[in-house]
Design a protein around this motif. Structure first.
Motif, PDB file in Angstrom:
ATOM      1  N   UNK A 101       0.853  -1.196   0.000  1.00  0.00           N
ATOM      2  CA  UNK A 101       0.000   0.000   0.000  1.00  0.00           C
ATOM      3  C   UNK A 101       0.881   1.234   0.000  1.00  0.00           C
ATOM      4  N   UNK A 102       0.512   2.223  -0.808  1.00  0.00           N
ATOM      5  CA  UNK A 102       1.296   3.471  -0.867  1.00  0.00           C
ATOM      6  C   UNK A 102       0.415   4.648  -0.494  1.00  0.00           C
ATOM      7  N   UNK A 103       0.844   5.410   0.510  1.00  0.00           N
ATOM      8  CA  UNK A 103       0.155   6.657   0.857  1.00  0.00           C
ATOM      9  C   UNK A 103       0.990   7.812   0.302  1.00  0.00           C
ATOM     10  N   UNK A 104       0.409   8.550  -0.631  1.00  0.00           N
ATOM     11  CA  UNK A 104       1.119   9.621  -1.328  1.00  0.00           C
ATOM     12  C   UNK A 104       1.447  10.774  -0.375  1.00  0.00           C
ATOM     13  N   UNK A 105       2.434  11.575  -0.799  1.00  0.00           N
ATOM     14  CA  UNK A 105       2.804  12.769  -0.032  1.00  0.00           C
ATOM     15  C   UNK A 105       1.603  13.711   0.060  1.00  0.00           C
ATOM     16  N   UNK A 106       0.889  13.866  -1.058  1.00  0.00           N
ATOM     17  CA  UNK A 106      -0.269  14.755  -1.101  1.00  0.00           C
ATOM     18  C   UNK A 106      -1.544  13.903  -1.090  1.00  0.00           C
ATOM     19  N   UNK A 115     -16.409  -0.603   8.535  1.00  0.00           N
ATOM     20  CA  UNK A 115     -16.682  -0.262   9.936  1.00  0.00           C
ATOM     21  C   UNK A 115     -15.433  -0.405  10.788  1.00  0.00           C
ATOM     22  N   UNK A 116     -14.680  -1.494  10.558  1.00  0.00           N
ATOM     23  CA  UNK A 116     -13.462  -1.732  11.341  1.00  0.00           C
ATOM     24  C   UNK A 116     -12.430  -0.623  11.074  1.00  0.00           C
ATOM     25  N   UNK A 117     -12.327  -0.205   9.806  1.00  0.00           N
ATOM     26  CA  UNK A 117     -11.339   0.829   9.448  1.00  0.00           C
ATOM     27  C   UNK A 117     -11.732   2.170  10.062  1.00  0.00           C
ATOM     28  N   UNK A 118     -13.033   2.502  10.006  1.00  0.00           N
ATOM     29  CA  UNK A 118     -13.490   3.762  10.618  1.00  0.00           C
ATOM     30  C   UNK A 118     -13.161   3.762  12.110  1.00  0.00           C
ATOM     31  N   UNK A 119     -13.348   2.594  12.725  1.00  0.00           N
ATOM     32  CA  UNK A 119     -13.073   2.456  14.165  1.00  0.00           C
ATOM     33  C   UNK A 119     -11.559   2.576  14.430  1.00  0.00           C
ATOM     34  N   UNK A 120     -10.760   1.819  13.665  1.00  0.00           N
ATOM     35  CA  UNK A 120      -9.302   1.800  13.875  1.00  0.00           C
ATOM     36  C   UNK A 120      -8.696   3.195  13.738  1.00  0.00           C
ATOM     37  N   UNK A 121      -9.233   3.974  12.783  1.00  0.00           N
ATOM     38  CA  UNK A 121      -8.639   5.286  12.508  1.00  0.00           C
ATOM     39  C   UNK A 121      -9.447   6.431  13.126  1.00  0.00           C
ATOM     40  N   UNK A 122     -10.360   6.059  14.029  1.00  0.00           N
ATOM     41  CA  UNK A 122     -11.139   7.063  14.753  1.00  0.00           C
ATOM     42  C   UNK A 122     -11.829   8.031  13.784  1.00  0.00           C
ATOM     43  N   UNK A 146      -6.157   5.405   6.035  1.00  0.00           N
ATOM     44  CA  UNK A 146      -7.204   4.420   6.365  1.00  0.00           C
ATOM     45  C   UNK A 146      -7.610   3.650   5.104  1.00  0.00           C
ATOM     46  N   UNK A 147      -7.746   4.370   3.986  1.00  0.00           N
ATOM     47  CA  UNK A 147      -8.134   3.731   2.716  1.00  0.00           C
ATOM     48  C   UNK A 147      -7.107   2.702   2.276  1.00  0.00           C
ATOM     49  N   UNK A 148      -5.835   3.019   2.488  1.00  0.00           N
ATOM     50  CA  UNK A 148      -4.767   2.075   2.119  1.00  0.00           C
ATOM     51  C   UNK A 148      -4.801   0.869   3.067  1.00  0.00           C
ATOM     52  N   UNK A 149      -4.946   1.128   4.376  1.00  0.00           N
ATOM     53  CA  UNK A 149      -4.877   0.035   5.345  1.00  0.00           C
ATOM     54  C   UNK A 149      -6.107  -0.861   5.310  1.00  0.00           C
ATOM     55  N   UNK A 150      -7.234  -0.327   4.808  1.00  0.00           N
ATOM     56  CA  UNK A 150      -8.440  -1.164   4.682  1.00  0.00           C
ATOM     57  C   UNK A 150      -8.173  -2.348   3.744  1.00  0.00           C
ATOM     58  N   UNK A 151      -7.204  -2.177   2.844  1.00  0.00           N
ATOM     59  CA  UNK A 151      -6.890  -3.234   1.876  1.00  0.00           C
ATOM     60  C   UNK A 151      -5.931  -4.280   2.466  1.00  0.00           C
ATOM     61  N   UNK A 152      -5.523  -4.047   3.727  1.00  0.00           N
ATOM     62  CA  UNK A 152      -4.660  -4.972   4.477  1.00  0.00           C
ATOM     63  C   UNK A 152      -3.359  -5.309   3.745  1.00  0.00           C
TER      64      UNK A 152
END
Ligand SMILES: Nc1ncnc2c1ncn2[C@@H]1O[C@H](COP(=O)(O)OP(=O)(O)OP(=O)(O)O)[C@@H](O)[C@H]1O
Length: 280
Positions: free
Chosen positions: A86-91, A124-131, A154-160
């Motif tokens: 998973x890649x989270x961009x600078x912007x 739901x789990x991702x919304x919870x994990x990332x508050x 959160x969007x990147x981590x939802x993909x595990x």
């Protein structure tokens, strides 16, 4: 050193229409289950390295391996590759595509062709994990930069993903937002994800990373444990990268006081070492 999760072997990349290569004959390994920091000046190739690692750019020469298996650029293999990485961009603006927070997180999940029940559960789990529960239905353009960063991550981590690549994740964040982000990264790391972070923040890299890659003009000058890199004062000075503040304070103490002690990694450790020294 842990076995590598990702390897670059003699990788070079030049942007179309540009003469100078951004990445030059790069060979390095990212050890699994580590927190790796990529350090280097503006334009040294950090973002390009991450984009190559994610398969968004195709190397001109060389190979990239996932646990020994070379990256193939056919659509099917790339899809599988990007599920692992998973890649989270600078912007974050480059990453967020939907109208609301919940829609954006669901968007990536829909692309995985999961069942509706699985998508709803992971959302739901991702919304919870990332508050993010309270922001779930907020339009993305109402959010602050720090909140957008959190949604993008959160969007990147939802993909595990098994490997998380972060491009300057703390840029423009205040101290509180940075602390929250680092707490989130700790949680992600303790769940077994390998993390690679490109950063200019030497203090952050010093306290956070256990593996460090120093890039200069598209080449890797050093790829080693954080202790070895930060002990290489000559290299840090030669590149004018500076010194982590804690290490600078530590090195300013008389040698006799520092003798046989490992340099502190946190302010709390410095305080406790200092208390011990003062009592001697
Ligand atoms: N889209 C592009 N087209 C042409 N050249 C580019 C492009 N993106 C980056 N470059 C060049 O490639 C080199 C590496 O850039 P890159 O963005 O990877 O560096 P960086 O280390 O991430 O920089 P920064 O710390 O400023 O984010 C630089 O010389 C840059 O000018």
């Amino acid at each position: 050193m842990n076995p590598s999760i990702l390897q670059f072997e003699n990788v070079s990349y030049t942007y179309p229409g540009v003469h100078k290569p951004a990445i030059v004959d790069l060979t390095l390994a990212i050890p699994a289950r580590t927190k790796t920091a990529i350090l280097g000046h503006n334009g040294c190739g950090k973002s390009t390295l991450l984009l190559l690692a994610d398969g968004l750019y195709r190397c001109d020469t060389g190979l990239i391996y996932w646990q020994g298996e070379p990256l193939q650029y056919q659509a099917r293999s790339l899809n599988q590759w990007r599920q692992r990485i998973g890649l989270a961009f600078q912007d974050p603006e480059q990453q967020l595509v939907a109208a609301t927070v919940a829609e954006d997180i669901s968007y990536g999940l829909c692309n995985l062709q999961l069942s509706q029940a699985e998508i709803a559960q992971r959302l739901q789990q991702t919304l919870l994990d990332f508050n993010l529960q309270e922001l779930a239905n907020q339009p993305l353009h109402y959010l602050s930069l720090g909140q957008k960063r959190r949604v993008a991550l959160a969007g990147v981590m939802a993909l595990k993903p098994e490997l998380l690549l972060l491009d300057e994740p703390t840029a423009y964040l205040d101290r509180l937002q940075t602390r929250h982000l680092m707490q989130e990264l700790d949680r992600i790391y303790h769940h077994g994800t390998t993390i690679v972070m490109a950063t200019h923040d030497l203090d952050l890299a010093y306290t956070w990373a256990d593996w460090v890659i120093v890039l200069h003009e598209g080449r890797s000058l050093m790829s080693a444990s954080a202790d070895r890199v930060f002990n290489n004062v000559a290299l840090l000075e030669q590149l004018e990268l500076g010194m982590p503040t804690l290490l600078e304070i530590w090195n300013a103490l008389p040698m006799a006081l520092r003798d046989r002690q490992n340099p502190p990694k946190t302010v709390a450790q410095l305080r406790s070492l200092w208390c011990n020294i003062s009592q001697v």
